[in-house]
Design an enzyme around this catalytic site. Structure first.
Site, PDB file in Angstrom:
ATOM      1  N   ASP A 221       7.811   2.698  -2.308  1.00  0.00           N
ATOM      2  CA  ASP A 221       7.817   3.794  -1.349  1.00  0.00           C
ATOM      3  C   ASP A 221       9.205   4.044  -0.769  1.00  0.00           C
ATOM      4  O   ASP A 221       9.733   5.144  -0.807  1.00  0.00           O
ATOM      5  CB  ASP A 221       6.800   3.542  -0.222  1.00  0.00           C
ATOM      6  CG  ASP A 221       6.916   2.122   0.371  1.00  0.00           C
ATOM      7  OD1 ASP A 221       7.764   1.350  -0.102  1.00  0.00           O
ATOM      8  OD2 ASP A 221       6.152   1.809   1.296  1.00  0.00           O
ATOM      9  N   ILE A 222       9.805   2.967  -0.243  1.00  0.00           N
ATOM     10  CA  ILE A 222      11.077   3.147   0.466  1.00  0.00           C
ATOM     11  C   ILE A 222      11.940   1.886   0.334  1.00  0.00           C
ATOM     12  O   ILE A 222      11.432   0.774   0.416  1.00  0.00           O
ATOM     13  CB  ILE A 222      10.820   3.515   1.961  1.00  0.00           C
ATOM     14  CG1 ILE A 222      12.137   3.750   2.699  1.00  0.00           C
ATOM     15  CG2 ILE A 222       9.979   2.489   2.668  1.00  0.00           C
ATOM     16  CD1 ILE A 222      11.957   4.463   4.030  1.00  0.00           C
TER      17      ILE A 222
ATOM     18  N   ASP B  52      14.918   0.170   2.280  1.00  0.00           N
ATOM     19  CA  ASP B  52      15.641   0.225   3.550  1.00  0.00           C
ATOM     20  C   ASP B  52      16.913  -0.608   3.371  1.00  0.00           C
ATOM     21  O   ASP B  52      17.944  -0.102   2.943  1.00  0.00           O
ATOM     22  CB  ASP B  52      14.708  -0.295   4.649  1.00  0.00           C
ATOM     23  CG  ASP B  52      15.292  -0.207   6.037  1.00  0.00           C
ATOM     24  OD1 ASP B  52      16.446   0.219   6.163  1.00  0.00           O
ATOM     25  OD2 ASP B  52      14.616  -0.574   7.017  1.00  0.00           O
ATOM     26  N   THR B  53      16.847  -1.911   3.646  1.00  0.00           N
ATOM     27  CA  THR B  53      18.031  -2.759   3.404  1.00  0.00           C
ATOM     28  C   THR B  53      18.153  -3.087   1.916  1.00  0.00           C
ATOM     29  O   THR B  53      19.234  -3.408   1.429  1.00  0.00           O
ATOM     30  CB  THR B  53      17.902  -4.093   4.162  1.00  0.00           C
ATOM     31  OG1 THR B  53      16.757  -4.792   3.660  1.00  0.00           O
ATOM     32  CG2 THR B  53      17.743  -3.874   5.641  1.00  0.00           C
ATOM     33  N   GLY B  54      17.028  -3.043   1.185  1.00  0.00           N
ATOM     34  CA  GLY B  54      17.032  -3.407  -0.238  1.00  0.00           C
ATOM     35  C   GLY B  54      16.668  -4.864  -0.463  1.00  0.00           C
ATOM     36  O   GLY B  54      16.506  -5.302  -1.597  1.00  0.00           O
TER      37      GLY B  54
ATOM     38  N   VAL C  55      10.301   6.473   9.187  1.00  0.00           N
ATOM     39  CA  VAL C  55       9.519   7.607   8.684  1.00  0.00           C
ATOM     40  C   VAL C  55       8.081   7.195   8.363  1.00  0.00           C
ATOM     41  O   VAL C  55       7.819   6.045   8.018  1.00  0.00           O
ATOM     42  CB  VAL C  55      10.178   8.261   7.446  1.00  0.00           C
ATOM     43  CG1 VAL C  55      11.469   8.953   7.808  1.00  0.00           C
ATOM     44  CG2 VAL C  55      10.408   7.251   6.323  1.00  0.00           C
TER      45      VAL C  55
ATOM     46  N   ASP D 294       3.164   4.058   6.450  1.00  0.00           N
ATOM     47  CA  ASP D 294       2.411   3.869   7.679  1.00  0.00           C
ATOM     48  C   ASP D 294       3.263   3.357   8.831  1.00  0.00           C
ATOM     49  O   ASP D 294       4.398   2.913   8.653  1.00  0.00           O
ATOM     50  CB  ASP D 294       1.277   2.861   7.452  1.00  0.00           C
ATOM     51  CG  ASP D 294       1.812   1.426   7.372  1.00  0.00           C
ATOM     52  OD1 ASP D 294       2.764   1.201   6.606  1.00  0.00           O
ATOM     53  OD2 ASP D 294       1.294   0.549   8.096  1.00  0.00           O
TER      54      ASP D 294
ATOM     55  N   LYS E 118       0.814  -1.191   0.000  1.00  0.00           N
ATOM     56  CA  LYS E 118       0.000   0.000   0.000  1.00  0.00           C
ATOM     57  C   LYS E 118       0.861   1.260   0.000  1.00  0.00           C
ATOM     58  O   LYS E 118       0.455   2.291  -0.499  1.00  0.00           O
ATOM     59  CB  LYS E 118      -0.863   0.028   1.280  1.00  0.00           C
ATOM     60  CG  LYS E 118      -1.893  -1.042   1.400  1.00  0.00           C
ATOM     61  CD  LYS E 118      -2.651  -0.823   2.736  1.00  0.00           C
ATOM     62  CE  LYS E 118      -3.611  -1.909   3.012  1.00  0.00           C
ATOM     63  NZ  LYS E 118      -4.244  -1.694   4.369  1.00  0.00           N
TER      64      LYS E 118
ATOM     65  N   LYS F  89      17.061   4.622   2.358  1.00  0.00           N
ATOM     66  CA  LYS F  89      17.677   4.882   3.671  1.00  0.00           C
ATOM     67  C   LYS F  89      19.178   4.671   3.627  1.00  0.00           C
ATOM     68  O   LYS F  89      19.637   3.725   2.999  1.00  0.00           O
ATOM     69  CB  LYS F  89      17.090   3.918   4.704  1.00  0.00           C
ATOM     70  CG  LYS F  89      16.046   4.540   5.562  1.00  0.00           C
ATOM     71  CD  LYS F  89      15.685   3.625   6.700  1.00  0.00           C
ATOM     72  CE  LYS F  89      14.237   3.865   7.058  1.00  0.00           C
ATOM     73  NZ  LYS F  89      13.767   2.978   8.092  1.00  0.00           N
TER      74      LYS F  89
END
Ligand code: 5GP
Length: 198
Positions: A115-116, A118-120, A168, A174, A49, A146
């Site tokens: 969206d993001i 982080d570690t990938g 974040v 979320d 989402k 990140k």
């Protein structure tokens, strides 16, 4: 300096990226993508989402560029959700749910909106899974990446912003389903974490 919904006032530590800045950055990303893709056709894949807001805004910009520029990119859309396989499976794959038929990937040019990163790890697993369907090309656009020592070293093709190693929320990101209704990308506060913990 910015407006935060009253119900989240004490739940964020700070605003990291205000909505206006996100909008400006997305405009540049949309132009870069249109330049690189040429005539397409292109399939935009949204990872739900958390990716819906970024996806919608990026698609909107590409539509505007298409309508007014000398060249245009033909585009269609699809939506998926991801489910990680159980750990003991350790196949390096993720289960994709929501897309009608993955064989439609074959021979097409795809761009993912994430969206993001982080570690990938999620994105690497997803790409492993998708390359089996032999798409012509897959590019990944992630709004956030990140800076973290836990990184696998994976880098998306298009990056909106690099951010510090903090949790974040906002702009569809979320925390236990809360904060999607927050415009800006914010760092969650300890109060917020406690208040919305499951
Ligand atoms: P990775 O596999 O790259 O470590 O994690 C990617 C996924 O973790 C994202 O799609 C997102 O669902 C979640 N995630 C990682 N960091 C954050 C964060 O700071 N905020 C939110 N809301 N989700 C995050």
């Amino acid at each position: 300096m910015f407006c935060i919904p009253k119900h989240y006032e004490n739940d964020v530590e700070s605003i990291l990226i205000p909505k206006g800045l996100i909008t400006d950055r997305i405009e540049r990303l949309a132009r870069n993508i249109c330049c690189d893709v040429g005539k397409g056709p292109l399939v935009g894949l949204c990872v739900l989402k958390g990716g819906y807001q970024f996806f919608g805004d990026l698609m909107d910009r590409i539509r505007t560029i298409n309508a007014s520029g000398e060249n245009s990119v033909q585009m269609s859309v699809d939506f998926i959700r991801l489910k990680s396989y159980e750990d003991d499976h350790s196949s390096g794959e993720v289960k994709i749910i929501g897309s009608d038929d993955l064989s439609s990937l074959t021979g097409k040019y795809f761009i993912f909106k994430q969206d993001i990163v982080d570690t990938g790890a999620t994105m690497q697993k997803l790409l492993n899974t998708l390359t089996k369907f032999k798409p012509a090309s897959i590019k990944v656009a992630s709004l956030l990446v990140k800076r973290t020592p836990r990184s696998t070293g994976y880098r998306p093709d298009y990056i909106g912003f690099e951010i510090p190693d903090k949790f974040v929320v906002g702009y569809a990101l979320d925390y236990n389903e809360y904060f999607r209704d927050l415009n800006h990308i914010c760092i969650i506060s300890e109060t917020g974490k406690k208040k919305y913990a499951v």
